[in-house]
Design a protein around this motif. Structure first.
Motif, PDB file in Angstrom:
ATOM      1  N   THR A  30       0.817  -1.209   0.000  1.00 49.56           N
ATOM      2  CA  THR A  30       0.000   0.000   0.000  1.00 49.56           C
ATOM      3  C   THR A  30       0.854   1.264   0.000  1.00 49.56           C
ATOM      4  O   THR A  30       1.995   1.255   0.467  1.00 49.56           O
ATOM      5  CB  THR A  30      -0.954   0.006   1.213  1.00 49.56           C
ATOM      6  N   ARG A  31       0.301   2.326  -0.530  1.00 45.13           N
ATOM      7  CA  ARG A  31       0.978   3.628  -0.513  1.00 45.13           C
ATOM      8  C   ARG A  31       0.555   4.388   0.738  1.00 45.13           C
ATOM      9  O   ARG A  31      -0.582   4.250   1.205  1.00 45.13           O
ATOM     10  CB  ARG A  31       0.602   4.443  -1.744  1.00 45.13           C
ATOM     11  N   LEU A  32       1.465   5.179   1.270  1.00 40.30           N
ATOM     12  CA  LEU A  32       1.156   5.962   2.468  1.00 40.30           C
ATOM     13  C   LEU A  32      -0.027   6.890   2.224  1.00 40.30           C
ATOM     14  O   LEU A  32      -0.840   7.116   3.110  1.00 40.30           O
ATOM     15  CB  LEU A  32       2.386   6.747   2.924  1.00 40.30           C
ATOM     16  N   ARG A  33      -0.123   7.388   1.023  1.00 41.34           N
ATOM     17  CA  ARG A  33      -1.245   8.260   0.648  1.00 41.34           C
ATOM     18  C   ARG A  33      -2.583   7.531   0.805  1.00 41.34           C
ATOM     19  O   ARG A  33      -3.558   8.086   1.301  1.00 41.34           O
ATOM     20  CB  ARG A  33      -1.043   8.711  -0.795  1.00 41.34           C
ATOM     21  N   ASP A  34      -2.602   6.253   0.418  1.00 39.33           N
ATOM     22  CA  ASP A  34      -3.827   5.469   0.535  1.00 39.33           C
ATOM     23  C   ASP A  34      -4.159   5.144   1.988  1.00 39.33           C
ATOM     24  O   ASP A  34      -5.334   5.121   2.373  1.00 39.33           O
ATOM     25  CB  ASP A  34      -3.713   4.182  -0.286  1.00 39.33           C
ATOM     26  N   ALA A  36      -3.380   7.079   4.527  1.00 35.77           N
ATOM     27  CA  ALA A  36      -3.866   8.347   5.076  1.00 35.77           C
ATOM     28  C   ALA A  36      -5.334   8.570   4.728  1.00 35.77           C
ATOM     29  O   ALA A  36      -6.137   8.932   5.593  1.00 35.77           O
ATOM     30  CB  ALA A  36      -3.015   9.502   4.555  1.00 35.77           C
ATOM     31  N   THR A  37      -5.679   8.329   3.490  1.00 40.32           N
ATOM     32  CA  THR A  37      -7.066   8.511   3.062  1.00 40.32           C
ATOM     33  C   THR A  37      -7.992   7.538   3.790  1.00 40.32           C
ATOM     34  O   THR A  37      -9.060   7.926   4.262  1.00 40.32           O
ATOM     35  CB  THR A  37      -7.184   8.295   1.540  1.00 40.32           C
ATOM     36  N   THR A  42      -3.399  12.827   7.915  1.00 38.53           N
ATOM     37  CA  THR A  42      -2.559  13.347   6.837  1.00 38.53           C
ATOM     38  C   THR A  42      -1.493  12.336   6.429  1.00 38.53           C
ATOM     39  O   THR A  42      -1.111  11.455   7.210  1.00 38.53           O
ATOM     40  CB  THR A  42      -1.845  14.650   7.260  1.00 38.53           C
ATOM     41  N   GLU A  43      -1.002  12.496   5.218  1.00 40.19           N
ATOM     42  CA  GLU A  43       0.071  11.632   4.733  1.00 40.19           C
ATOM     43  C   GLU A  43       1.327  11.815   5.575  1.00 40.19           C
ATOM     44  O   GLU A  43       2.050  10.856   5.863  1.00 40.19           O
ATOM     45  CB  GLU A  43       0.360  11.926   3.259  1.00 40.19           C
ATOM     46  N   ARG A  44       1.583  13.027   6.007  1.00 41.37           N
ATOM     47  CA  ARG A  44       2.742  13.290   6.865  1.00 41.37           C
ATOM     48  C   ARG A  44       2.613  12.548   8.199  1.00 41.37           C
ATOM     49  O   ARG A  44       3.590  12.010   8.713  1.00 41.37           O
ATOM     50  CB  ARG A  44       2.898  14.794   7.095  1.00 41.37           C
ATOM     51  N   VAL A  46       1.066   9.754   8.657  1.00 40.04           N
ATOM     52  CA  VAL A  46       1.328   8.344   8.352  1.00 40.04           C
ATOM     53  C   VAL A  46       2.835   8.122   8.220  1.00 40.04           C
ATOM     54  O   VAL A  46       3.365   7.130   8.724  1.00 40.04           O
ATOM     55  CB  VAL A  46       0.585   7.891   7.078  1.00 40.04           C
ATOM     56  N   GLN A  47       3.540   9.039   7.570  1.00 38.72           N
ATOM     57  CA  GLN A  47       5.000   8.916   7.443  1.00 38.72           C
ATOM     58  C   GLN A  47       5.665   8.841   8.812  1.00 38.72           C
ATOM     59  O   GLN A  47       6.552   8.006   9.038  1.00 38.72           O
ATOM     60  CB  GLN A  47       5.575  10.108   6.671  1.00 38.72           C
TER      61      GLN A  47
END
Length: 111
Positions: A30-34, A36-37, A42-44, A46-47
């Protein structure tokens, strides 16, 4: 006794760290963006959470082309002293097996 609506609907049982780890267990590519959504942060955030989880040994990140693949170590103990006698795999298993009864074990969840 009623709970104030200004506070009563703001707390949850799971932390964002647990939610991120569950999302990664469901889909190790999975992507961090996904994430987060899906979680609603936020994506940050999640990072930062992924960095925390990686530093604590709960997961490792492997670069595959332009993407990351995450592997969870289900044997690492939970952090709070009250739960430290349980590995994180127990927590993940409780949620993942409930959601996917066809799953045969941790290997099917990226762990």
């Amino acid at each position: 006794m009623s709970v104030s609506s200004s506070r009563g609907d703001q707390w949850t049982f799971l932390t964002n760290h647990a939610r991120v780890l569950l999302q990664i267990a469901r889909d190790p590519d999975t992507r961090l963006r996904d994430i987060a959504t899906g979680i609603g942060i936020t994506e940050r955030a999640v990072q930062l959470i992924v960095a925390d989880l990686e530093a604590a040994g709960y997961l490792t990140r492997t670069r595959v082309g332009r993407r990351n693949r995450y592997t969870i170590d289900p044997t690492v103990a939970l952090r709070h002293p009250a739960e430290a006698d349980h590995p994180v795999g127990d927590l993940l298993g409780a949620f993942l097996h409930r959601e996917d009864p066809a799953s045969s074990g941790p290997e099917s969840s990226g762990m």
